[in-house]
Design an enzyme around this catalytic site. Sequence first.
Site, PDB file in Angstrom:
ATOM      1  N   ASP A  32      -0.374   1.645   3.186  1.00  0.00           N
ATOM      2  CA  ASP A  32       0.457   1.224   4.323  1.00  0.00           C
ATOM      3  C   ASP A  32       0.688  -0.283   4.308  1.00  0.00           C
ATOM      4  OD1 ASP A  32       0.731   3.836   5.573  1.00  0.00           O
ATOM      5  OD2 ASP A  32      -1.429   3.692   5.864  1.00  0.00           O
ATOM      6  N   GLU A  38      -8.818  10.371   0.692  1.00  0.00           N
ATOM      7  CA  GLU A  38      -8.310   9.353  -0.234  1.00  0.00           C
ATOM      8  C   GLU A  38      -9.436   8.429  -0.684  1.00  0.00           C
ATOM      9  OE1 GLU A  38      -3.650   8.967   1.144  1.00  0.00           O
ATOM     10  OE2 GLU A  38      -5.132   7.721   2.152  1.00  0.00           O
TER      11      GLU A  38
HETATM   12  C1  A5P Z   1      -2.164   8.505   4.076  1.00  0.00           C
HETATM   13  O1  A5P Z   1      -3.149   8.678   5.012  1.00  0.00           O
HETATM   14  C2  A5P Z   1      -1.977   7.042   3.773  1.00  0.00           C
HETATM   15  O2  A5P Z   1      -3.146   6.439   3.328  1.00  0.00           O
HETATM   16  C3  A5P Z   1      -0.848   6.850   2.785  1.00  0.00           C
HETATM   17  O3  A5P Z   1      -1.291   6.374   1.562  1.00  0.00           O
HETATM   18  C4  A5P Z   1       0.094   5.883   3.398  1.00  0.00           C
HETATM   19  O4  A5P Z   1       0.332   6.261   4.717  1.00  0.00           O
HETATM   20  C5  A5P Z   1       1.403   5.747   2.609  1.00  0.00           C
HETATM   21  O5  A5P Z   1       2.331   6.713   2.990  1.00  0.00           O
HETATM   22  P1  A5P Z   1       3.855   6.618   2.585  1.00  0.00           P
HETATM   23  O6  A5P Z   1       3.909   6.720   1.096  1.00  0.00           O
HETATM   24  O7  A5P Z   1       4.502   7.802   3.263  1.00  0.00           O
HETATM   25  O8  A5P Z   1       4.379   5.311   3.092  1.00  0.00           O
END
Ligand code: A5P
Length: 227
Positions: A88, A107
């Site tokens: 993010d 993750e």
């Molecule tokens: C998921 O929980 C997050 O850690 C994602 O890696 C993050 O939100 C990136 O998402 P987008 O690729 O949709 O921006």
Amino acid sequence: LSNLAEGLNAIAKRALENVKPNFLIGLGSGSTVAVFTNALREFVREKRMEVRVIPSSTQIQLACEAAGLQLAAPSLTPYIDLTVDGADQIDKRFNMIKGGGGALFRERILISSAKKNVILADESKFVNVLDMPVPIEVHPFGRAFVEHRLKSLGRKPHLRLEDKGYPFFTENGNVIFDTDFGLVEKPAELRTELRALPGVIEVGLFDEKVAAFYRARNDGSVDVIRP
Ligand code: A5P
């Protein structure tokens, strides 16, 4: 295709340079990893390459199933060769905020297990200092306690809600407090402090070693940052 979609396709294709035959691949979550999952399908078909994947969420598991990718059991996480994930926010020292989609706990395990990590992100996510609200995953029994404790530390924990106002539950059955800490100058210290609160399951501040950041630029071009 918009420039952003083109850029995401381009970094996904470029990041395939990390994929080798018989690899066990950890897949993060979010829209960027979904694009990578599709690129991976094309790649392994073309190359007739065998790989197995461990997804971090049902979102990406469904994408893997649709792509016909071979799923491996979570018991194989210690043997992950490569984890591909999104983020993010990413700061100058390559600390990250993750958890926008709520998949931070799994993750973390995939990123911690992998021999090599790569992150895919568009240009807008690269900042000098992390400043977006930090996702804090909390066991439901600890919800009120953690909320109270964060408030007494002068913070404003914001319980993540679905569009219609229902609480958001992670795939681990937990809630999330998106919590504004202003400029996060010392993410590792903040994470340690938050993890110490009983009930906190995971914190969306990541500083694991990343071999390469694949960055999609607004003009559709790509660059690779190797910290
Ligand atoms: C998921 O929980 C997050 O850690 C994602 O890696 C993050 O939100 C990136 O998402 P987008 O690729 O949709 O921006």
